[in-house]
Design a protein around this motif. Structure first.
Motif, short mmCIF file in Angstrom:
data_model
loop_
_atom_site.label_atom_id
_atom_site.label_comp_id
_atom_site.label_asym_id
_atom_site.label_seq_id
_atom_site.Cartn_x
_atom_site.Cartn_y
_atom_site.Cartn_z
N UNK A 1 0.84 -1.20 0.00
CA UNK A 1 0.00 0.00 0.00
C UNK A 1 0.88 1.25 0.00
N UNK A 2 1.95 1.23 0.80
CA UNK A 2 2.86 2.36 0.87
C UNK A 2 3.51 2.62 -0.49
N UNK B 1 9.26 15.44 0.30
CA UNK B 1 8.91 14.03 0.08
C UNK B 1 9.23 13.22 1.32
N UNK B 2 10.40 13.43 1.90
CA UNK B 2 10.78 12.69 3.10
C UNK B 2 9.77 12.92 4.22
N UNK B 3 9.31 14.15 4.37
CA UNK B 3 8.30 14.45 5.39
C UNK B 3 7.02 13.68 5.13
N UNK B 4 6.56 13.69 3.87
CA UNK B 4 5.32 12.99 3.53
C UNK B 4 5.47 11.48 3.75
N UNK B 5 6.61 10.94 3.34
CA UNK B 5 6.83 9.50 3.53
C UNK B 5 6.87 9.15 5.00
N UNK B 6 7.48 10.01 5.80
CA UNK B 6 7.53 9.75 7.24
C UNK B 6 6.13 9.78 7.84
N UNK B 7 5.32 10.76 7.41
CA UNK B 7 3.94 10.84 7.90
C UNK B 7 3.17 9.58 7.54
#
Length: 103
Positions: free
Chosen positions: A19-20, A81-87
């Motif tokens: 899903x990720x 992007x890193x922030x969104x992926x971490x969220x």
């Protein structure tokens, strides 16, 4: 710890990772630098999909400045992007019961 719980949780993790991956392909962010003179758009797989350069930023006498602004806009997009992926990963992990693994 029950080994069957471990197998069940591994299957859950595989499903969530799939899903990720699907969600990563849908993510699109735009980073900017130089007062929006350069905008870089990237997807969740860290691929640059677009770049916009304001003509005012194109000065043949100062190519180095333009190069620096492009790098800064790219860095800004990667950070977003890193922030969104971490969220996203935190929200996926919150749905899992990690206490069974001593976490």
């Amino acid at each position: 710890m029950n080994p069957f719980d471990l197998v069940k949780n591994l299957k859950d993790i595989q499903g969530q990772m799939s899903q990720m991956k699907d969600e990563m392909q849908k993510i699109s962010v735009t980073g900017s630098a130089g007062g929006n003179m350069v905008q870089v758009t990237m997807n969740g797989e860290f691929q640059m999909t677009a770049i916009k350069i304001d003509p005012i930023a194109v000065d043949p006498r100062d190519v180095k400045m333009l190069e620096d602004i492009i790098v800064a806009a790219h860095f800004d997009a990667m950070s977003k992007i890193k922030e969104k992926l971490q969220e996203k990963s935190v929200s996926l992990m919150n749905g899992m019961d990690l206490s069974k693994f001593g976490m």
